[in-house]
Design a protein around this motif. Structure first.
Motif, short mmCIF file in Angstrom:
data_model
loop_
_atom_site.label_atom_id
_atom_site.label_comp_id
_atom_site.label_asym_id
_atom_site.label_seq_id
_atom_site.Cartn_x
_atom_site.Cartn_y
_atom_site.Cartn_z
N GLY A 148 0.81 -1.20 0.00
CA GLY A 148 0.00 0.00 0.00
C GLY A 148 0.84 1.25 0.00
N VAL A 149 0.16 2.39 -0.05
CA VAL A 149 0.82 3.69 -0.09
C VAL A 149 0.23 4.56 1.01
N ILE A 150 1.08 5.23 1.74
CA ILE A 150 0.65 6.20 2.75
C ILE A 150 0.98 7.58 2.20
N PRO A 151 -0.05 8.40 1.94
CA PRO A 151 0.23 9.72 1.37
C PRO A 151 0.89 10.65 2.39
N ASN A 152 1.76 11.51 1.87
CA ASN A 152 2.40 12.56 2.69
C ASN A 152 3.05 12.02 3.95
N PHE A 153 3.70 10.89 3.85
CA PHE A 153 4.23 10.21 5.03
C PHE A 153 5.53 10.83 5.53
N ALA A 154 6.44 11.14 4.61
CA ALA A 154 7.76 11.61 5.03
C ALA A 154 8.00 13.05 4.57
N LEU A 155 8.48 13.85 5.48
CA LEU A 155 8.84 15.23 5.16
C LEU A 155 10.17 15.23 4.42
N GLU A 156 10.21 15.98 3.34
CA GLU A 156 11.42 16.17 2.56
C GLU A 156 11.69 17.66 2.46
N PRO A 157 12.86 18.06 2.00
CA PRO A 157 13.17 19.49 1.93
C PRO A 157 12.15 20.30 1.11
N ASN A 158 11.56 19.69 0.08
CA ASN A 158 10.63 20.42 -0.78
C ASN A 158 9.19 19.99 -0.61
N GLY A 159 8.84 19.43 0.51
CA GLY A 159 7.47 19.00 0.75
C GLY A 159 7.43 17.61 1.36
N TYR A 160 6.41 16.85 0.98
CA TYR A 160 6.21 15.52 1.54
C TYR A 160 6.25 14.49 0.42
N CYS A 161 6.60 13.26 0.78
CA CYS A 161 6.54 12.19 -0.20
C CYS A 161 5.56 11.13 0.27
N ASP A 162 4.92 10.51 -0.70
CA ASP A 162 4.09 9.35 -0.41
C ASP A 162 5.02 8.17 -0.20
N THR A 163 4.73 7.34 0.78
CA THR A 163 5.59 6.21 1.09
C THR A 163 4.92 4.92 0.66
N VAL A 164 5.67 4.11 -0.06
CA VAL A 164 5.19 2.82 -0.52
C VAL A 164 5.70 1.76 0.46
N ILE A 165 4.79 0.95 0.97
CA ILE A 165 5.13 -0.14 1.88
C ILE A 165 5.22 -1.42 1.06
N PHE A 166 6.31 -2.15 1.22
CA PHE A 166 6.54 -3.40 0.51
C PHE A 166 6.73 -4.55 1.50
N TYR A 167 6.45 -5.76 1.03
CA TYR A 167 6.79 -6.95 1.79
C TYR A 167 7.32 -8.01 0.84
N LYS A 168 8.02 -8.96 1.42
CA LYS A 168 8.50 -10.10 0.65
C LYS A 168 8.49 -11.33 1.55
N GLN A 169 7.77 -12.35 1.09
CA GLN A 169 7.73 -13.64 1.80
C GLN A 169 8.89 -14.47 1.25
N LEU A 170 9.90 -14.73 2.06
CA LEU A 170 11.09 -15.45 1.62
C LEU A 170 10.88 -16.96 1.62
N ALA A 171 10.05 -17.43 2.54
CA ALA A 171 9.77 -18.86 2.68
C ALA A 171 8.49 -18.98 3.49
N ALA A 172 7.97 -20.18 3.53
CA ALA A 172 6.79 -20.41 4.37
C ALA A 172 7.17 -20.16 5.82
N PRO A 173 6.27 -19.57 6.59
CA PRO A 173 6.60 -19.35 8.00
C PRO A 173 6.82 -20.67 8.71
N PRO A 174 7.64 -20.65 9.75
CA PRO A 174 7.86 -21.89 10.50
C PRO A 174 6.56 -22.35 11.18
N PRO A 175 6.41 -23.64 11.38
CA PRO A 175 5.18 -24.12 12.04
C PRO A 175 5.09 -23.58 13.47
N ARG A 176 3.87 -23.43 13.92
CA ARG A 176 3.67 -22.95 15.29
C ARG A 176 4.08 -24.04 16.27
N ALA A 177 4.65 -23.61 17.35
CA ALA A 177 5.12 -24.56 18.37
C ALA A 177 3.96 -25.12 19.16
#
Length: 177
Positions: A148-177
């Protein structure tokens, strides 16, 4: 030849000046990585002292890139420390010095941080970047998924930038104990 290595607590003090210079170079060059330009070198060093302390405590992994022996890149992996987050981590502070860009160092650091995450038992990674930054294209090319994208998330010298949130699943999560 670029070498990627995992920083150790023993190496931390020696690497501190180069890490501070790398952060200053990135921020003063316009990167939105928590600070605003101009970044005083001492403030950059203070950040890295805290990050390296977290590394020494086992809460963070710090990978550096060296080109002909000089430290020219870094990426950190902040390991989640909550009971329900033992499978995840956040990629932070992917930085490549302005004099070393365009050589694939950022990609090599990202591939190395993914390997380090798996070694630490972390199968789900998250990160964020300002929309339109070069890093956004790199993450997409490396298979990261936009959450997703969060608008106006980070202040920069010339205004704000929208921040893009990323994820990456590297492998299946370990089984629950």
């Amino acid at each position: 030849m670029v070498q990627i290595e995992r920083l150790t607590p023993r190496d931390a003090e020696t690497a501190l000046p180069a890490l501070a210079e790398l952060l200053k170079d990135a921020v003063d060059g316009g990167a939105s990585v928590s600070f605003l330009p101009p970044l005083p070198l001492e403030e950059a060093a203070r950040f890295w002292r805290q990050a390296l302390q977290a590394m020494a405590e086992g809460q963070r992994v710090v990978l550096v890139a060296r080109l002909e022996g000089a430290l020219v890149g870094v990426v950190t992996l902040d390991l989640a420390r909550v009971p329900n987050g033992a499978h995840r981590a956040e990629v932070q502070k992917l930085l490549v010095h302005s004099r070393a860009r365009g050589q694939g160092i950022g990609e090599r650091l990202m591939r190395a941080v993914e390997e380090a995450a798996l070694e630490a038992g972390r199968t789900l990674l998250v990160l964020d970047t300002c929309r339109g930054y070069t890093a956004e294209r790199l993450y997409r090319r490396l298979g990261w998924v936009e959450a997703g994208v969060i608008p106006n998330f980070a202040l920069e010298p010339n205004g704000y930038c929208d921040t893009v949130i990323f994820y990456k699943q590297l492998a299946a999560p370990p089984p629950r104990a």
